[in-house]
Write a protein that holds these residues in place. Structure first.
Motif, PDB file in Angstrom:
ATOM      1  N   PRO A   1       0.825  -1.212   0.000  1.00 25.41           N
ATOM      2  CA  PRO A   1       0.000   0.000   0.000  1.00 25.41           C
ATOM      3  C   PRO A   1       0.859   1.262   0.000  1.00 25.41           C
ATOM      4  CG  PRO A   1      -0.096  -1.132   2.122  1.00 25.41           C
ATOM      5  CD  PRO A   1       0.558  -2.052   1.176  1.00 25.41           C
ATOM      6  N   GLY A   2       0.479   2.211  -0.840  1.00 25.73           N
ATOM      7  CA  GLY A   2       1.242   3.455  -0.955  1.00 25.73           C
ATOM      8  C   GLY A   2       2.136   3.503  -2.165  1.00 25.73           C
ATOM      9  N   PHE A   3       2.411   2.345  -2.785  1.00 21.14           N
ATOM     10  CA  PHE A   3       3.253   2.349  -3.976  1.00 21.14           C
ATOM     11  C   PHE A   3       2.578   3.195  -5.060  1.00 21.14           C
ATOM     12  CE2 PHE A   3       4.569   0.838  -8.129  1.00 21.14           C
ATOM     13  CZ  PHE A   3       5.941   0.718  -7.998  1.00 21.14           C
ATOM     14  N   GLY A   4       3.302   4.186  -5.542  1.00 13.19           N
ATOM     15  CA  GLY A   4       2.807   5.015  -6.636  1.00 13.19           C
ATOM     16  C   GLY A   4       1.792   6.071  -6.265  1.00 13.19           C
ATOM     17  N   THR A   5       1.480   6.233  -4.967  1.00 13.91           N
ATOM     18  CA  THR A   5       0.461   7.208  -4.570  1.00 13.91           C
ATOM     19  C   THR A   5       1.068   8.580  -4.327  1.00 13.91           C
ATOM     20  OG1 THR A   5       0.655   6.692  -2.212  1.00 13.91           O
ATOM     21  CG2 THR A   5      -0.911   5.394  -3.500  1.00 13.91           C
ATOM     22  N   ALA A   6       0.255   9.618  -4.506  1.00 15.61           N
ATOM     23  CA  ALA A   6       0.721  10.988  -4.287  1.00 15.61           C
ATOM     24  C   ALA A   6       1.057  11.227  -2.812  1.00 15.61           C
ATOM     25  CB  ALA A   6      -0.339  11.972  -4.756  1.00 15.61           C
ATOM     26  N   GLU A   7       0.254  10.666  -1.893  1.00 12.89           N
ATOM     27  CA  GLU A   7       0.494  10.930  -0.474  1.00 12.89           C
ATOM     28  C   GLU A   7       1.790  10.301   0.022  1.00 12.89           C
ATOM     29  OE1 GLU A   7      -2.184   9.013   2.353  1.00 12.89           O
ATOM     30  OE2 GLU A   7      -2.984   7.800   0.716  1.00 12.89           O
ATOM     31  N   ALA A   8       2.324   9.331  -0.711  1.00  8.14           N
ATOM     32  CA  ALA A   8       3.611   8.736  -0.357  1.00  8.14           C
ATOM     33  C   ALA A   8       4.696   9.152  -1.340  1.00  8.14           C
ATOM     34  CB  ALA A   8       3.498   7.216  -0.314  1.00  8.14           C
ATOM     35  N   ALA A   9       4.471  10.272  -2.026  1.00  6.49           N
ATOM     36  CA  ALA A   9       5.429  10.856  -2.970  1.00  6.49           C
ATOM     37  C   ALA A   9       5.819   9.873  -4.067  1.00  6.49           C
ATOM     38  CB  ALA A   9       6.681  11.339  -2.229  1.00  6.49           C
ATOM     39  N   GLY A  10       4.822   9.123  -4.552  1.00  2.06           N
ATOM     40  CA  GLY A  10       5.128   8.104  -5.539  1.00  2.06           C
ATOM     41  C   GLY A  10       4.485   8.286  -6.891  1.00  2.06           C
ATOM     42  N   THR A  11       3.928   9.465  -7.146  1.00  2.00           N
ATOM     43  CA  THR A  11       3.250   9.693  -8.426  1.00  2.00           C
ATOM     44  C   THR A  11       4.189   9.402  -9.592  1.00  2.00           C
ATOM     45  OG1 THR A  11       1.842  11.390  -7.441  1.00  2.00           O
ATOM     46  CG2 THR A  11       2.045  11.383  -9.838  1.00  2.00           C
ATOM     47  N   GLY A  12       3.718   8.601 -10.527  1.00  2.68           N
ATOM     48  CA  GLY A  12       4.527   8.282 -11.701  1.00  2.68           C
ATOM     49  C   GLY A  12       5.283   6.978 -11.610  1.00  2.68           C
ATOM     50  N   SER A  13       5.034   6.178 -10.588  1.00 11.15           N
ATOM     51  CA  SER A  13       5.757   4.911 -10.423  1.00 11.15           C
ATOM     52  C   SER A  13       5.290   3.878 -11.449  1.00 11.15           C
ATOM     53  CB  SER A  13       5.537   4.355  -9.018  1.00 11.15           C
ATOM     54  OG  SER A  13       6.045   5.232  -8.034  1.00 11.15           O
ATOM     55  N   LYS A  14       6.243   3.260 -12.113  1.00 10.45           N
ATOM     56  CA  LYS A  14       5.959   2.187 -13.051  1.00 10.45           C
ATOM     57  C   LYS A  14       6.125   0.830 -12.359  1.00 10.45           C
ATOM     58  CE  LYS A  14       5.624   4.924 -16.713  1.00 10.45           C
ATOM     59  NZ  LYS A  14       4.370   5.113 -17.468  1.00 10.45           N
TER      60      LYS A  14
ATOM     61  N   PRO B   1      -2.087   0.871   7.210  1.00  8.04           N
ATOM     62  CA  PRO B   1      -0.776   0.693   7.844  1.00  8.04           C
ATOM     63  C   PRO B   1      -0.259   1.999   8.441  1.00  8.04           C
ATOM     64  CG  PRO B   1      -0.575   0.690   5.456  1.00  8.04           C
ATOM     65  CD  PRO B   1      -2.038   0.687   5.750  1.00  8.04           C
ATOM     66  N   ASP B   2       0.540   1.865   9.487  1.00  6.78           N
ATOM     67  CA  ASP B   2       1.094   3.062  10.135  1.00  6.78           C
ATOM     68  C   ASP B   2       1.949   3.877   9.177  1.00  6.78           C
ATOM     69  OD1 ASP B   2      -0.155   2.442  12.490  1.00  6.78           O
ATOM     70  OD2 ASP B   2       1.619   1.591  13.464  1.00  6.78           O
ATOM     71  N   LYS B   3       2.628   3.197   8.237  1.00 10.27           N
ATOM     72  CA  LYS B   3       3.425   3.876   7.219  1.00 10.27           C
ATOM     73  C   LYS B   3       3.172   3.219   5.876  1.00 10.27           C
ATOM     74  CE  LYS B   3       7.179   5.565  10.161  1.00 10.27           C
ATOM     75  NZ  LYS B   3       8.648   5.611  10.360  1.00 10.27           N
ATOM     76  N   LEU B   4       3.267   4.022   4.824  1.00 10.71           N
ATOM     77  CA  LEU B   4       3.046   3.530   3.474  1.00 10.71           C
ATOM     78  C   LEU B   4       4.375   3.237   2.782  1.00 10.71           C
ATOM     79  CD1 LEU B   4       0.297   6.060   2.302  1.00 10.71           C
ATOM     80  CD2 LEU B   4      -0.034   3.751   3.217  1.00 10.71           C
ATOM     81  N   TYR B   5       4.289   2.452   1.697  1.00  2.46           N
ATOM     82  CA  TYR B   5       5.475   2.229   0.880  1.00  2.46           C
ATOM     83  C   TYR B   5       5.978   3.589   0.385  1.00  2.46           C
ATOM     84  CZ  TYR B   5       8.582   0.204  -2.600  1.00  2.46           C
ATOM     85  OH  TYR B   5       9.696  -0.151  -3.320  1.00  2.46           O
ATOM     86  N   GLY B   6       7.273   3.779   0.491  1.00  4.95           N
ATOM     87  CA  GLY B   6       7.854   5.068   0.130  1.00  4.95           C
ATOM     88  C   GLY B   6       8.143   5.939   1.335  1.00  4.95           C
ATOM     89  N   GLN B   7       7.544   5.609   2.476  1.00  9.37           N
ATOM     90  CA  GLN B   7       7.803   6.354   3.711  1.00  9.37           C
ATOM     91  C   GLN B   7       8.766   5.606   4.628  1.00  9.37           C
ATOM     92  OE1 GLN B   7       3.759   6.841   5.134  1.00  9.37           O
ATOM     93  NE2 GLN B   7       3.463   8.706   3.925  1.00  9.37           N
ATOM     94  N   LEU B   8       9.350   4.515   4.091  1.00  9.87           N
ATOM     95  CA  LEU B   8      10.293   3.708   4.871  1.00  9.87           C
ATOM     96  C   LEU B   8      11.643   3.614   4.168  1.00  9.87           C
ATOM     97  CD1 LEU B   8       7.873   0.773   5.805  1.00  9.87           C
ATOM     98  CD2 LEU B   8       8.748   2.510   7.362  1.00  9.87           C
ATOM     99  N   GLY B   9      11.963   4.603   3.332  1.00  8.62           N
ATOM    100  CA  GLY B   9      13.211   4.547   2.590  1.00  8.62           C
ATOM    101  C   GLY B   9      13.194   3.506   1.491  1.00  8.62           C
ATOM    102  N   SER B  10      12.052   3.305   0.858  1.00  7.80           N
ATOM    103  CA  SER B  10      11.877   2.269  -0.157  1.00  7.80           C
ATOM    104  C   SER B  10      12.711   2.574  -1.404  1.00  7.80           C
ATOM    105  CB  SER B  10      10.404   2.160  -0.531  1.00  7.80           C
ATOM    106  OG  SER B  10       9.603   1.996   0.628  1.00  7.80           O
ATOM    107  N   ASN B  11      13.223   1.514  -2.027  1.00 14.54           N
ATOM    108  CA  ASN B  11      14.145   1.674  -3.148  1.00 14.54           C
ATOM    109  C   ASN B  11      13.456   1.962  -4.477  1.00 14.54           C
ATOM    110  OD1 ASN B  11      16.947   0.924  -2.050  1.00 14.54           O
ATOM    111  ND2 ASN B  11      15.698  -0.793  -1.338  1.00 14.54           N
ATOM    112  N   TYR B  12      12.169   1.597  -4.606  1.00 11.96           N
ATOM    113  CA  TYR B  12      11.564   1.609  -5.932  1.00 11.96           C
ATOM    114  C   TYR B  12      10.359   2.534  -6.060  1.00 11.96           C
ATOM    115  CZ  TYR B  12      14.559  -2.479  -6.143  1.00 11.96           C
ATOM    116  OH  TYR B  12      15.645  -3.322  -6.076  1.00 11.96           O
ATOM    117  N   GLN B  13      10.156   3.436  -5.091  1.00 12.00           N
ATOM    118  CA  GLN B  13       9.109   4.434  -5.248  1.00 12.00           C
ATOM    119  C   GLN B  13       9.510   5.420  -6.337  1.00 12.00           C
ATOM    120  OE1 GLN B  13       6.018   4.629  -4.858  1.00 12.00           O
ATOM    121  NE2 GLN B  13       5.571   5.400  -2.809  1.00 12.00           N
ATOM    122  N   ARG B  14       8.552   5.805  -7.157  1.00  3.86           N
ATOM    123  CA  ARG B  14       8.749   6.724  -8.282  1.00  3.86           C
ATOM    124  C   ARG B  14       9.710   6.154  -9.321  1.00  3.86           C
ATOM    125  NH1 ARG B  14       9.287  12.994  -7.165  1.00  3.86           N
ATOM    126  NH2 ARG B  14       8.608  12.883  -9.332  1.00  3.86           N
ATOM    127  N   GLN B  15       9.776   4.845  -9.432  1.00  3.05           N
ATOM    128  CA  GLN B  15      10.678   4.231 -10.388  1.00  3.05           C
ATOM    129  C   GLN B  15      10.125   4.282 -11.801  1.00  3.05           C
ATOM    130  OE1 GLN B  15      11.068   0.047  -9.492  1.00  3.05           O
ATOM    131  NE2 GLN B  15       8.931  -0.397  -9.889  1.00  3.05           N
TER     132      GLN B  15
END
Length: 344
Positions: free
Chosen positions: A274-287, A319-333
Motif C-alpha cells: 500500500p502506498g506504492f505510486g500514490t501521491a500521499e507517499a510521494a510516488g506519483t509516476g511509479s511504473k 498501515p502506520d506507514k506507506l510504501y515510500g515512507q520507509l526509505g523504499s528503493n523503488y518508489q517513483r521508479q
C-alpha cells in the motif's frame, strides 16, 4: 515444532494484515526468529524473511507434502553450506536454505510468500517451503513450524549470507476477498526500452547495494518500432506502459498472464505494498518493473501488449506507514534495475 496457538477473534475484519498487526503477531509469539528482527524488516503489508545459518545444494526441487522439509531433504541433498561466512549460489543449481523466522500462526491466520523485488530483478527464483506443504509459497491457516526457502539462480551466480533477505511474507486473516484486477501492458516506446541479462557475468553480492557496474551484467535495449523480439531462455527487465498506484487500504499481487497470450513468464516478484505510486507517499509516476523470461520459442512483443495482471486485496486496517515512507528503493521508479547496481 509444537506451540500453543495464539487466539484470534473471528469477528475481526478479513484481509491482509498491516505492519502494526504484524508487529503485534511478533510480540505475541506468532512470528518467531532465532535473532531479533531488524528495524526495517516489517514493511507496510509484509515482513521480510532472512536466511538462516545453513543451506544445502540439492539435486532436485521438491514439495514435502506428507513429510517435513528436513526429512525430505535427506533424500535430495548433495552438500551443506555454511551461510555465516557467506556462500555462492551458482546459476543453474537448486538450493534449500533454512530461514531465521518460523511461525506459530493463530487459527484463522494464513500467509503467502513472494520473492522481494530485488531478488526477482537479478533473476533469482525463490519459493517458500513449509512442513507438509502441498504448494510453494502458501502457508496454511494456523501453521506452526519452521520455514525454508528454495533458491534457484537462473542467470547470475549470487553471494548471500545469514541474514540476507530474499523473500517476504504477506499474512492474511480469514479469506481475503479479491477486490478487482487491472491489466498491465509493456512500454516499448522512448529510447531505452529495457535490459537483457548478460550470460557468464560475475557474481552479484546480494547485500552490496549500489555496488555493481550494470554494464558488466546487462545489455541495454533500444526502441525498434515499438516491438521487442524475446529470445528463448533470455531474461529481460522491462517497464509497465501505465503508472501503478496501490491505495493505502489495499495491497496487490502481480500474477503472470495466461500462457494463451504468450509463451513467457513475467514478474517473479509479485507483491506491491500500500502506498506504492500514490501521491500521499510521494510516488506519483511509479511504473511496474517487469521481469520477463521467454520460454521455448521466440516471441515478438508489441508496445502496450498485456503481459501481467495486478490483483488487489483489502487490508484489515490502514498501515502506520506507506510504501515510500520507509526509505523504499523503488518508489517513483521508471525502468529500473535492482538496488544492487549503480545508476546506468
Amino acid at each position: 515444532m509444537s506451540l500453543k496457538p495464539v487466539p484470534t477473534e473471528l469477528s475481526e475484519p478479513q484481509g491482509i494484515l498491516p505492519m502494526q498487526s504484524l508487529a503485534a503477531l511478533v510480540d505475541q509469539g506468532a512470528v518467531l526468529s532465532t535473532s531479533a528482527l531488524d528495524d526495517n524488516q516489517i514493511q507496510p503489508a509484509s515482513i521480510d524473511l532472512r536466511l538462516g545459518d545453513r543451506a544445502w545444494r540439492v539435486r532436485a526441487s521438491y514439495l514435502p507434502r506428507s513429510r517435513t522439509v528436513a526429512d525430505r531433504l535427506r533424500d535430495v541433498q548433495m552438500h551443506e553450506m555454511d551461510l555465516t561466512r557467506g556462500a555462492v549460489f551458482e546459476s543453474g543449481c537448486v538450493y534449500i536454505a533454512e530461514l531465521k523466522e518460523s511461525l506459530n500462526l493463530p487459527a484463522g491466520i494464513s500467509a503467502r510468500a513472494n520473492p522481494k523485488s530485488s531478488t526477482g530483478r537479478v533473476d533469482v527464483f525463490v519459493r517458500l517451503l513449509t512442513d507438509y506443504g502441498v504448494a510453494f509459497d502458501d502457508v496454511a491457516e494456523g501453521y506452526s513450524g519452521p520455514l525454508y526457502i528454495e533458491i534457484a539462480p537462473q542467470t547470475f551466480s549470487v553471494l548471500a549470507r545469514s541474514g540476507t533477505r530474499l523473500n517476504q511474507l504477506r499474512v492474511k486473516r480469514g479469506v481475503s476477498p479479491k477486490l478487482y484486477t487491472t491489466d498491465c501492458g509493456v512500454d516499448l516506446t522512448g529510447d531505452l526500452v529495457g535490459f537483457r541479462a548478460r550470460r557468464h557475468a560475475g557474481i552479484i553480492d546480494l547485500d552490496h547495494i549500489d555496488g555493481h557496474d550494470p554494464k558488466k551484467f546487462w545489455e541495454p535495449l533500444y526502441q525498434a518500432g515499438g516491438e521487442l523480439l524475446l529470445d528463448p531462455g533470455e531474461f529481460y527487465i522491462l517497464a509497465s506502459k501505465t503508472d501503478v498506484e496501490i491505495p493505502a487500504m489495499e495491497a496487490a499481487e502481480m500474477l503472470p498472464i495466461d500462457p494463451g497470450v504468450g509463451e513467457f513468464r513475467v514478474h517473479y516478484a509479485g507483491f506491491f505494498d500500500p502506498g506504492f505510486g500514490t501521491a500521499e507517499a510521494a510516488g506519483t509516476g511509479s511504473k511496474g518493473v517487469l521481469e520477463v523470461r521467454c520460454h521455448e520459442t521466440p516471441f515478438l512483443l508489441e508496445d502496450g501488449q498485456t503481459v501481467a495482471r495486478l490483483v488487489y486485496e483489502p487490508l484489515t486496517a490502514r498501515p502506520d506507514k506507506l510504501y515510500g515512507q520507509l526509505g523504499s528503493n523503488y518508489q517513483r521508479q521508471g525502468l529500473k534495475l535492482s538496488k544492487h547496481f549503480k545508476v546506468w
